[in-house]
Design an enzyme around this catalytic site. Structure first.
Site, PDB file in Angstrom:
ATOM      1  N   ASP A  93       0.853  -1.183   0.000  1.00 55.09           N
ATOM      2  CA  ASP A  93       0.000   0.000   0.000  1.00 55.09           C
ATOM      3  C   ASP A  93       0.890   1.235   0.000  1.00 55.09           C
ATOM      4  O   ASP A  93       2.091   1.152   0.226  1.00 55.09           O
ATOM      5  CB  ASP A  93      -0.969  -0.016   1.181  1.00 55.09           C
ATOM      6  CG  ASP A  93      -0.260  -0.099   2.527  1.00 55.09           C
ATOM      7  OD1 ASP A  93       0.961   0.121   2.569  1.00 55.09           O
ATOM      8  OD2 ASP A  93      -0.936  -0.380   3.529  1.00 55.09           O
ATOM      9  N   SER A  94       0.307   2.383  -0.263  1.00 54.07           N
ATOM     10  CA  SER A  94       1.112   3.581  -0.515  1.00 54.07           C
ATOM     11  C   SER A  94       1.487   4.335   0.744  1.00 54.07           C
ATOM     12  O   SER A  94       2.325   5.230   0.711  1.00 54.07           O
ATOM     13  CB  SER A  94       0.342   4.530  -1.432  1.00 54.07           C
ATOM     14  OG  SER A  94      -0.812   5.017  -0.763  1.00 54.07           O
ATOM     15  N   GLY A  95       0.854   4.019   1.864  1.00 56.88           N
ATOM     16  CA  GLY A  95       1.048   4.792   3.088  1.00 56.88           C
ATOM     17  C   GLY A  95      -0.081   5.753   3.356  1.00 56.88           C
ATOM     18  O   GLY A  95      -0.162   6.337   4.436  1.00 56.88           O
ATOM     19  N   PHE A  97      -3.336   5.309   3.853  1.00 60.41           N
ATOM     20  CA  PHE A  97      -4.262   4.945   4.930  1.00 60.41           C
ATOM     21  C   PHE A  97      -3.622   5.136   6.299  1.00 60.41           C
ATOM     22  O   PHE A  97      -4.277   5.582   7.243  1.00 60.41           O
ATOM     23  CB  PHE A  97      -4.729   3.492   4.774  1.00 60.41           C
ATOM     24  CG  PHE A  97      -5.697   3.072   5.842  1.00 60.41           C
ATOM     25  CD1 PHE A  97      -7.028   3.461   5.775  1.00 60.41           C
ATOM     26  CD2 PHE A  97      -5.282   2.311   6.926  1.00 60.41           C
ATOM     27  CE1 PHE A  97      -7.931   3.092   6.772  1.00 60.41           C
ATOM     28  CE2 PHE A  97      -6.177   1.933   7.925  1.00 60.41           C
ATOM     29  CZ  PHE A  97      -7.502   2.328   7.841  1.00 60.41           C
ATOM     30  N   ASP A 147      -2.766   8.324  -2.033  1.00 57.78           N
ATOM     31  CA  ASP A 147      -4.057   9.012  -2.037  1.00 57.78           C
ATOM     32  C   ASP A 147      -4.417   9.408  -0.616  1.00 57.78           C
ATOM     33  O   ASP A 147      -3.742   9.041   0.343  1.00 57.78           O
ATOM     34  CB  ASP A 147      -5.153   8.105  -2.617  1.00 57.78           C
ATOM     35  CG  ASP A 147      -5.411   6.879  -1.744  1.00 57.78           C
ATOM     36  OD1 ASP A 147      -4.480   6.477  -1.001  1.00 57.78           O
ATOM     37  OD2 ASP A 147      -6.520   6.335  -1.795  1.00 57.78           O
ATOM     38  N   GLY A 218     -11.315   3.780   0.667  1.00 58.56           N
ATOM     39  CA  GLY A 218     -12.210   4.598   1.471  1.00 58.56           C
ATOM     40  C   GLY A 218     -13.452   3.880   1.947  1.00 58.56           C
ATOM     41  O   GLY A 218     -14.433   4.518   2.328  1.00 58.56           O
ATOM     42  N   ASP A 268      -7.489  -7.780   1.065  1.00 58.60           N
ATOM     43  CA  ASP A 268      -6.496  -7.935   2.131  1.00 58.60           C
ATOM     44  C   ASP A 268      -7.146  -7.511   3.434  1.00 58.60           C
ATOM     45  O   ASP A 268      -8.068  -6.693   3.429  1.00 58.60           O
ATOM     46  CB  ASP A 268      -5.259  -7.064   1.875  1.00 58.60           C
ATOM     47  CG  ASP A 268      -5.500  -5.619   2.297  1.00 58.60           C
ATOM     48  OD1 ASP A 268      -5.141  -5.256   3.437  1.00 58.60           O
ATOM     49  OD2 ASP A 268      -6.085  -4.846   1.506  1.00 58.60           O
ATOM     50  N   CYS A 306     -11.568 -28.651   7.986  1.00 59.76           N
ATOM     51  CA  CYS A 306     -10.334 -27.926   7.649  1.00 59.76           C
ATOM     52  C   CYS A 306      -9.148 -28.882   7.565  1.00 59.76           C
ATOM     53  O   CYS A 306      -9.011 -29.805   8.375  1.00 59.76           O
ATOM     54  CB  CYS A 306     -10.063 -26.845   8.696  1.00 59.76           C
ATOM     55  SG  CYS A 306      -8.606 -25.840   8.340  1.00 59.76           S
ATOM     56  N   CYS A 308      -5.906 -27.766   7.663  1.00 59.93           N
ATOM     57  CA  CYS A 308      -4.687 -27.071   8.090  1.00 59.93           C
ATOM     58  C   CYS A 308      -3.911 -27.902   9.113  1.00 59.93           C
ATOM     59  O   CYS A 308      -4.428 -28.856   9.706  1.00 59.93           O
ATOM     60  CB  CYS A 308      -5.018 -25.692   8.665  1.00 59.93           C
ATOM     61  SG  CYS A 308      -5.611 -25.707  10.378  1.00 59.93           S
ATOM     62  N   HIS A 337      -4.364 -21.636  11.291  1.00 61.45           N
ATOM     63  CA  HIS A 337      -5.742 -22.038  10.984  1.00 61.45           C
ATOM     64  C   HIS A 337      -6.531 -20.920  10.305  1.00 61.45           C
ATOM     65  O   HIS A 337      -7.181 -21.146   9.278  1.00 61.45           O
ATOM     66  CB  HIS A 337      -6.492 -22.479  12.240  1.00 61.45           C
ATOM     67  CG  HIS A 337      -7.954 -22.630  11.967  1.00 61.45           C
ATOM     68  ND1 HIS A 337      -8.473 -23.714  11.291  1.00 61.45           N
ATOM     69  CD2 HIS A 337      -9.003 -21.789  12.193  1.00 61.45           C
ATOM     70  CE1 HIS A 337      -9.777 -23.549  11.138  1.00 61.45           C
ATOM     71  NE2 HIS A 337     -10.120 -22.391  11.676  1.00 61.45           N
TER      72      HIS A 337
END
Length: 379
Positions: A93-95, A97, A147, A218, A268, A306, A308, A337
């Site tokens: 990410d660009s920073g 947030f 942004d 956003g 993410d 599961c 895992c 998990h």
């Protein structure tokens, strides 16, 4: 990066992203969930363990890696892949947030953002150009433009000014990215708060500039879930069908399903890892809060569906015991998990789209959770 849209089921999309790296070509199947490695690590996990959960791409945090260890240390190692020994794709990410999250500690101007370093208190400056330079040094396979993440709630006038400045920053990000000769992918980020009119202007402006993919930013910043769904449903059709679409910072398993229903390809969130450390575990039919005393002598597996490492080897009673004793292994097993749960969910989603039965999958997903299927605005 190359993106191929392979098939659809309604508005749900099944595709793949291909990345050329020094170690060869790597393919990321979409819809994809990216575990978050804020400081160059998915907390408590080795890269091999993360890969074993099914993850094909990670997210790194430009802001935090810039402050610590810094660009010079990163360059000495080669890049972030070499630093953390994950040689598959990484999105950073660009920073934007993180700066947004600083609140009163930061001052936004047309040039960029001045803020107080949360580590040592010094005043520093982050601009679109600087963000592109940091991400270049990180060797990010997908670079995000710089942004401003519009807060919620925001007035129309504030959201409009913020979105317009983010568009200007998008152009500056694009220009500096190209000047650096960066051959990797650059994604734009749609802003505009909860106002459809502004989202449309932002999306069209970004498409005019031209990017390798487009994120919807956003959202998941405090707005009601219905608002997030409304804006998402409005925004995704405005984005090019032949480019990947990324919903940033989202979210719960239900949010991933709802995002895919509305044409999103990438997600993410820190939720699976953060919740794991707090004993909050995702299972096929809902949630297990492993700190609950009823699990003290429960000898069943965490989730019988599961595959895992945790579910194949340990009981709920053992996980309860580790948590009560504050043992590090407990947090690690929980994380293994939860990450595998998220990747299994994405695998099920991809298979359902391939078989053109995604709507049926959505009903099955909510039924096993004991919940109603949220309505689409445009069914």
């Amino acid at each position: 990066m190359k993106f191929k849209l392979k098939t659809t089921s309604g508005t749900a999309r099944r595709g793949e992203m291909t990345f050329s790296r020094p170690q060869g070509e790597f393919t990321v199947q979409t819809p994809a969930f990216m575990p978050v490695g804020t400081y160059g690590t998915v907390k408590g996990m080795t890269p091999e363990e993360v890969r074993a959960t099914g993850a094909e791409i990670l997210l790194g945090n430009t802001f935090h890696l810039w402050l610590r260890p810094g660009q010079e240390v990163m360059r000495k190692h080669g890049d972030l892949h070499d630093f953390m020994q994950w040689h598959r794709p990484i999105l950073t990410d660009s920073g934007g947030f993180q700066v947004f999250s600083l609140g009163k500690l930061r001052k936004i101007t047309e040039e960029g953002v001045k803020f107080q370093n949360p580590i040592n208190g010094e005043r520093i400056f982050l601009s679109p150009e600087k963000s592109m330079e940091i991400q270049y040094d990180l060797g990010s396979d997908i670079v995000m433009i710089f942004d401003e993440c519009t807060p919620y709630p925001a007035t129309f006038d504030y959201a409009k000014k913020s979105m317009e400045m983010s568009l200007r920053w998008a152009q500056r990000s694009r220009d500096r990215f190209d000047e650096l000769g960066n051959k990797n992918a650059l994604f734009g980020i749609v802003q505009g708060g909860t106002f459809e009119e502004l989202r449309k202007v932002s999306a069209e402006g970004l498409v005019d500039i031209g990017f390798d993919g487009y994120a919807v930013g956003g959202l998941a910043v405090g707005e009601p879930k219905e608002e997030m769904h409304r804006i998402l449903e409005f925004t995704t059709p405005l984005l090019p069908a032949d480019k990947p679409r990324y919903l940033m910072g989202v979210g719960k398993p239900e949010d991933l399903v709802e995002g895919v229903r509305r044409g999103i390809d990438m997600f993410d969130c820190v939720m699976p890892t953060r919740n794991a450390r707090n004993g909050h575990l995702f299972v096929t039919d809902g949630i297990v809060k492993i700190r609950n005393a009823k699990y003290r002598d429960d000898t069943s597996a965490l989730d019988p569906h599961c595959d895992c490492y945790t579910c194949r080897h340990y009981t709920k009673s053992y996980l309860y015991h580790l948590d009560k004793c504050g043992e590090i292994l407990g947090a690690r097993l929980n994380t293994i998990h939860n990450l595998r749960y998220y990747q299994r969910l994405m695998e099920e989603i991809r298979q359902a789209i391939e078989e053109d039965r995604f709507d049926d999958f959505v009903v099955e997903f909510y039924t096993r959770m004991g919940k109603e299927v949220p309505p689409l605005q445009k069914p």
